[in-house]
Design a protein around this motif. Structure first.
Motif, PDB file in Angstrom:
ATOM      1  N   LEU A 136      94.243  15.363  51.934  1.00 30.46           N
ATOM      2  CA  LEU A 136      93.060  15.294  50.236  1.00 30.46           C
ATOM      3  C   LEU A 136      93.303  16.088  48.840  1.00 30.46           C
ATOM      4  O   LEU A 136      92.200  15.790  48.218  1.00 30.46           O
ATOM      5  CB  LEU A 136      91.737  17.014  50.973  1.00 30.46           C
ATOM      6  CG  LEU A 136      91.048  16.776  52.749  1.00 30.46           C
ATOM      7  CD1 LEU A 136      90.816  18.426  53.095  1.00 30.46           C
ATOM      8  CD2 LEU A 136      89.842  15.915  51.484  1.00 30.46           C
ATOM      9  N   LEU A 158      84.384  13.722  50.724  1.00 29.81           N
ATOM     10  CA  LEU A 158      84.953  14.540  50.978  1.00 29.81           C
ATOM     11  C   LEU A 158      84.760  15.811  51.062  1.00 29.81           C
ATOM     12  O   LEU A 158      85.760  16.736  52.094  1.00 29.81           O
ATOM     13  CB  LEU A 158      86.005  14.778  49.329  1.00 29.81           C
ATOM     14  CG  LEU A 158      86.945  13.649  48.987  1.00 29.81           C
ATOM     15  CD1 LEU A 158      87.474  14.042  47.069  1.00 29.81           C
ATOM     16  CD2 LEU A 158      87.781  13.046  50.112  1.00 29.81           C
ATOM     17  N   ARG A 161      85.184  15.833  54.935  1.00 28.59           N
ATOM     18  CA  ARG A 161      86.234  15.949  55.825  1.00 28.59           C
ATOM     19  C   ARG A 161      87.121  17.391  55.289  1.00 28.59           C
ATOM     20  O   ARG A 161      87.832  18.307  56.837  1.00 28.59           O
ATOM     21  CB  ARG A 161      87.521  14.878  55.187  1.00 28.59           C
ATOM     22  CG  ARG A 161      87.243  13.578  54.751  1.00 28.59           C
ATOM     23  CD  ARG A 161      88.665  13.171  54.440  1.00 28.59           C
ATOM     24  NE  ARG A 161      89.598  13.605  54.844  1.00 28.59           N
ATOM     25  CZ  ARG A 161      90.888  12.733  53.765  1.00 28.59           C
ATOM     26  NH1 ARG A 161      91.177  11.861  52.573  1.00 28.59           N
ATOM     27  NH2 ARG A 161      91.778  13.392  54.529  1.00 28.59           N
ATOM     28  N   THR A 162      86.467  18.362  54.418  1.00 27.58           N
ATOM     29  CA  THR A 162      86.757  19.405  54.160  1.00 27.58           C
ATOM     30  C   THR A 162      86.257  20.426  55.111  1.00 27.58           C
ATOM     31  O   THR A 162      86.394  21.227  55.895  1.00 27.58           O
ATOM     32  CB  THR A 162      86.200  19.752  53.267  1.00 27.58           C
ATOM     33  OG1 THR A 162      87.386  19.255  51.620  1.00 27.58           O
ATOM     34  CG2 THR A 162      87.309  21.436  52.850  1.00 27.58           C
TER      35      THR A 162
END
Length: 305
Positions: A136, A158, A161-162
């Motif tokens: 990341l 993203l 994903r976090t």
């Protein structure tokens, strides 16, 4: 885009980013700083200082525009720093971050040996790989160079994903994603960017941005209310006047937030809001993020009456 500031935040908040770029495990104890060498007014974007003299110091520079004197300046800064801090580390490495190869200095014959040595690592963000495969921290770097047409989709990916990966300090990563997108989409508010990233209302309320704005609004309301209360109160009714002032102050903050989002507020709607109890005003302030127009505000008031 103010990339110097952005990369400073990234390195300061996630110092493992540099070591992810180098493909090595993050050594413990490193301290990041941006260093000005005052004798010459040189400034190094980032210096990663080891915790003891046996470690390696890392110099990092972000270079997004071609400068045909860059390596001359960069190595001058490095060797001046080494001279001024002699004995505080045993070795050094340097990293230059470019958006692509076109941004690199064209000719550097006098520095060829240093540029091609194993002390200097040149990173081209557009060659790092896919966002799906990158850590990341590196994906955030790559996000800074994506074209506007791709950024919204990439930023949402993203952010997801976090949320779903076991990452350290996810709140810091979310804040950095938001900041990067704000730099690109300068006409969007932070709230609009957070919506674009797929935040639900409850997630928005947990962000530092929302909490800071709401706390500021509450404090402004208290101060405005105290002033009104002092002006209206008499000795026997001062407490009542202060309470009324606080209520009107918080109502004024809610109205100001509505005007910022939707423009002018009809007088009848404004009057209904000013008549709300303190508890109702607080509930309305928390519900603001759910509203898409003033009709939704009226509907909420009808349900709450």
């Amino acid at each position: 885009m103010h990339r110097d500031s952005l990369f400073y935040q990234l390195f300061a908040q996630l110092p493992q980013t540099l070591f992810d770029l180098l493909g090595i495990d993050t050594p413990p104890g490193y301290r990041f700083d941006s260093v000005e060498l005052k004798q010459t007014a040189f400034r190094i974007d980032g210096v990663f200082v080891p915790p003891d003299p046996s470690g390696t110091v890392y110099f990092c520079e972000v270079q997004f525009q071609r400068d045909n004197t860059f390596y001359q300046r960069f190595f001058s800064e490095i060797f001046l720093y080494l001279r001024l801090h002699d004995g505080t580390f045993s070795d050094w490495q340097a990293v230059v971050i470019y958006p692509d190869r076109q941004a690199e200095q064209e000719t550097f014959q006098a520095y060829q040996l240093l540029v091609n040595s194993d002390r200097l690592h040149r990173v081209y963000l557009n060659e790092l790989g896919s966002l799906e495969a990158l850590p990341l921290s590196l994906a955030l770097m790559q996000l800074t160079v994506l074209p506007e047409a791709e950024m919204a989709t990439a930023a949402r990916f993203l952010a997801e994903r976090t949320r779903t990966e076991a990452v350290p300090r996810p709140e810091v990563i979310m804040e950095l994603i938001t900041t990067i997108v704000l730099y690109k989409f300068t006409k969007l508010s932070r709230e609009e960017v957070l919506r674009m990233l797929g935040f639900t209302t409850e997630e928005l309320k947990r962000t530092r941005f929302y909490q800071e704005v709401y706390a500021e609004a509450r404090e402004e309301g208290r101060q405005e209310g105290r002033l009104e209360g002092r002006q209206e109160g008499r000795e026997e009714g001062l407490q009542e006047g202060l309470q009324q002032g606080l209520q009107q102050g918080e109502a004024a903050i809610v109205l100001r937030q509505l005007r910022r989002r939707f423009g002018s507020v009809p007088s009848d709607l404004e009057e209904r809001i000013r008549q709300l109890s303190p508890h109702q005003i607080e509930a309305l302030a928390e519900a603001l993020l759910d509203f898409t127009d003033l009709g939704a505000v009226s509907a909420w008031l009808n349900r709450s009456s």
